[in-house]
Motif scaffolding. Structure first.
Motif, short mmCIF file in Angstrom:
data_model
loop_
_atom_site.label_atom_id
_atom_site.label_comp_id
_atom_site.label_asym_id
_atom_site.label_seq_id
_atom_site.Cartn_x
_atom_site.Cartn_y
_atom_site.Cartn_z
N ILE A 202 4.85 -3.59 25.88
CA ILE A 202 5.92 -4.60 25.86
C ILE A 202 6.57 -4.66 24.48
N ARG A 203 5.74 -4.73 23.45
CA ARG A 203 6.26 -4.83 22.08
C ARG A 203 7.14 -3.62 21.74
N GLU A 204 6.64 -2.43 22.02
CA GLU A 204 7.38 -1.23 21.65
C GLU A 204 8.67 -1.09 22.46
N ALA A 205 8.63 -1.50 23.73
CA ALA A 205 9.84 -1.40 24.56
C ALA A 205 10.92 -2.34 24.05
N VAL A 206 10.54 -3.56 23.69
CA VAL A 206 11.53 -4.51 23.18
C VAL A 206 12.09 -4.04 21.85
N VAL A 207 11.23 -3.58 20.95
CA VAL A 207 11.69 -3.09 19.65
C VAL A 207 12.63 -1.90 19.81
N ALA A 208 12.36 -1.07 20.84
CA ALA A 208 13.20 0.10 21.10
C ALA A 208 14.53 -0.25 21.76
N GLY A 209 14.73 -1.54 22.11
CA GLY A 209 16.01 -1.96 22.64
C GLY A 209 16.04 -2.29 24.11
N MET A 210 14.89 -2.37 24.78
CA MET A 210 14.89 -2.74 26.19
C MET A 210 15.49 -4.14 26.35
N PRO A 211 16.47 -4.31 27.24
CA PRO A 211 17.03 -5.66 27.46
C PRO A 211 15.97 -6.63 27.96
N LEU A 212 16.00 -7.85 27.46
CA LEU A 212 15.00 -8.82 27.86
C LEU A 212 15.09 -9.18 29.34
N ASP A 213 16.26 -8.94 29.97
CA ASP A 213 16.35 -9.27 31.39
C ASP A 213 15.62 -8.27 32.27
N ARG A 214 14.95 -7.31 31.67
CA ARG A 214 14.05 -6.44 32.43
C ARG A 214 12.69 -7.11 32.63
N ILE A 215 12.50 -8.28 32.01
CA ILE A 215 11.25 -9.03 32.11
C ILE A 215 11.52 -10.35 32.83
N VAL A 216 10.63 -10.73 33.73
CA VAL A 216 10.67 -12.04 34.38
C VAL A 216 9.36 -12.74 34.09
N VAL A 217 9.42 -13.97 33.55
CA VAL A 217 8.21 -14.73 33.29
C VAL A 217 8.16 -15.95 34.20
N ALA A 218 6.94 -16.41 34.44
CA ALA A 218 6.71 -17.66 35.17
C ALA A 218 6.15 -18.68 34.18
N ARG A 219 6.69 -19.90 34.21
CA ARG A 219 6.25 -20.98 33.31
C ARG A 219 5.83 -22.19 34.14
N ASP A 220 4.81 -22.87 33.65
CA ASP A 220 4.41 -24.12 34.31
C ASP A 220 5.31 -25.26 33.82
N PRO A 221 5.12 -26.48 34.31
CA PRO A 221 6.03 -27.57 33.93
C PRO A 221 6.07 -27.88 32.43
N VAL A 222 5.05 -27.46 31.67
CA VAL A 222 5.11 -27.68 30.22
C VAL A 222 5.51 -26.39 29.50
N GLU A 235 9.39 4.57 28.74
CA GLU A 235 10.41 5.59 28.56
C GLU A 235 11.78 5.14 29.05
N GLY A 236 11.97 3.83 29.21
CA GLY A 236 13.26 3.30 29.62
C GLY A 236 13.64 3.57 31.06
N VAL A 237 12.69 3.99 31.90
CA VAL A 237 12.97 4.33 33.30
C VAL A 237 13.08 3.05 34.10
N ILE A 238 14.29 2.68 34.53
CA ILE A 238 14.50 1.39 35.16
C ILE A 238 13.77 1.27 36.49
N GLU A 239 13.54 2.37 37.18
CA GLU A 239 12.89 2.30 38.49
C GLU A 239 11.36 2.20 38.39
N ARG A 240 10.84 2.34 37.19
CA ARG A 240 9.38 2.23 37.02
C ARG A 240 8.99 0.77 36.83
N PHE A 241 8.24 0.25 37.76
CA PHE A 241 7.82 -1.15 37.75
C PHE A 241 6.55 -1.32 36.91
N GLY A 242 6.48 -2.44 36.19
CA GLY A 242 5.27 -2.79 35.47
C GLY A 242 5.44 -2.71 33.97
N PRO A 243 4.47 -3.31 33.25
CA PRO A 243 3.27 -3.97 33.74
C PRO A 243 3.54 -5.34 34.37
#
Length: 313
Positions: A202-222, A235-243
């Motif tokens: 995750i860290r290396e992908a973001v630093v390399a320029g991966m758009p943050l909208d490639r990540i979806v997070v779930a948050r509780d009420p707080v 490797e920037g492959v958009i069709e590869r799911f995960g982690p």
């Protein structure tokens, strides 16, 4: 060296169903932080690369200070079809294993090397000759991992998943793209609760320029992060799911299913034709979730291990 393009070409000739281009070979092997040229055993005939076996051990910890001393990996080996039948594959693998012994390794795994594995294990159905060769050198099966794929053509979030999303949002939960400041908590959760390699990815992908909208997070009420799913990490492959991970306390609540389908929705909206990944347990909770979401098993890989002191695993 100077053999990189020839190695990639010979690999592709030897395994045309799993080809590799030179840039990818360079990035994942030659530029790997643990690369040691002494561990790359290359066979050349008449000026042409005809086979290779690659052995690696950690020079840089995956996390913390743990070098996993005593453990080595053989991420790949191959022999061109026109050079087979003369024991070259066994010779190359033996040289790779001998080198690992020389640098202090007492065990070796085939293929399952992080961070830069090509395949998580041996596809025994596709490569039965390699299976026999590795078995003859003392490798034994540990467990199986499956790769899965799902078409996104005509994909739409199931109605019951959308209903559950509305229910959880009504209870104060939120789902969406993480903010920059939330990345620290996300990376910590990934590393502490799941895998240091996921945190690294995750860290290396973001630093390399991966758009943050490639990540979806779930948050509780707080606004505590409960889990996440993403694509385009490797490797920037958009069709590869995960982690993809959800805290154990949230399993069975529908949060994981929501994260999966929200990410598939994002992938489809970004133009992905399909979603795929390489590694999960077929009978694991994640494996059952994927199968229920329309994924199908496309390959099975066996993680293999051998002792390097001559004893059986």
């Amino acid at each position: 060296m100077g053999d990189g393009p020839g190695l990639a070409a010979a690999w592709t000739a030897a395994a045309p169903a799993d080809p590799i281009g030179y840039p990818r070979f360079r990035d994942l092997v030659l530029l790997d932080r643990n690369f040691d040229p002494a561990g790359l055993k290359v066979a050349v005939s008449n000026g042409q690369v005809v086979g290779a076996a690659y052995a690696v051990r950690r020079l840089t910890p995956l996390a913390g200070a743990d070098l996993e001393l005593g453990t080595g990996w053989i991420p790949f080996f191959f022999v061109r079809p026109d050079a087979r039948g003369h024991g070259l594959g066994r010779e190359l693998l033996t040289a790779a294993m001998d080198w690992l012994r020389h640098v202090g390794c007492s065990e070796v795994f085939f293929s399952s090397y992080t961070p830069n594995y090509f395949l998580p294990g041996l596809d025994r159905a596709r490569y039965p000759v390699a299976d026999r060769l590795l078995a003859g050198l003392g490798f034994e099966a540990g467990y199986d991992a499956v790769a899965m794929d799902r078409s996104l053509v005509g994909y739409a979030m199931p109605a019951e998943v959308g209903k559950r999303l509305d229910e959880l949002v009504g209870e104060g939960y939120s789902f969406g793209t993480p903010t920059g400041d939330e990345l620290t908590a996300l990376i910590r959760l990934a590393g502490d609760e799941f895998s240091p390699d996921w945190a690294r990815a995750i860290r290396e992908a973001v630093v390399a320029g991966m758009p943050l909208d490639r990540i979806v997070v779930a948050r509780d009420p707080v606004r505590r992060i409960l889990g996440w799913a993403q694509c385009a990490t490797y490797e920037g492959v958009i069709e590869r799911f995960g982690p993809f991970g959800v805290l154990p306390e949230c399993r069975g609540t529908g949060v994981g299913k929501l994260l999966l389908h929200l990410t598939l929705t994002q992938m489809s909206a970004a133009g992905a034709h399909s979603a795929w990944f390489l590694w999960t347990g077929e009978q694991s909770a994640a494996g059952r979730l994927y199968l229920g979401a329309g994924f199908t098993i496309t390959r099975t890989f066996t993680i293999l291990r051998a002792n390097l002191d001559g004893s059986r695993p």
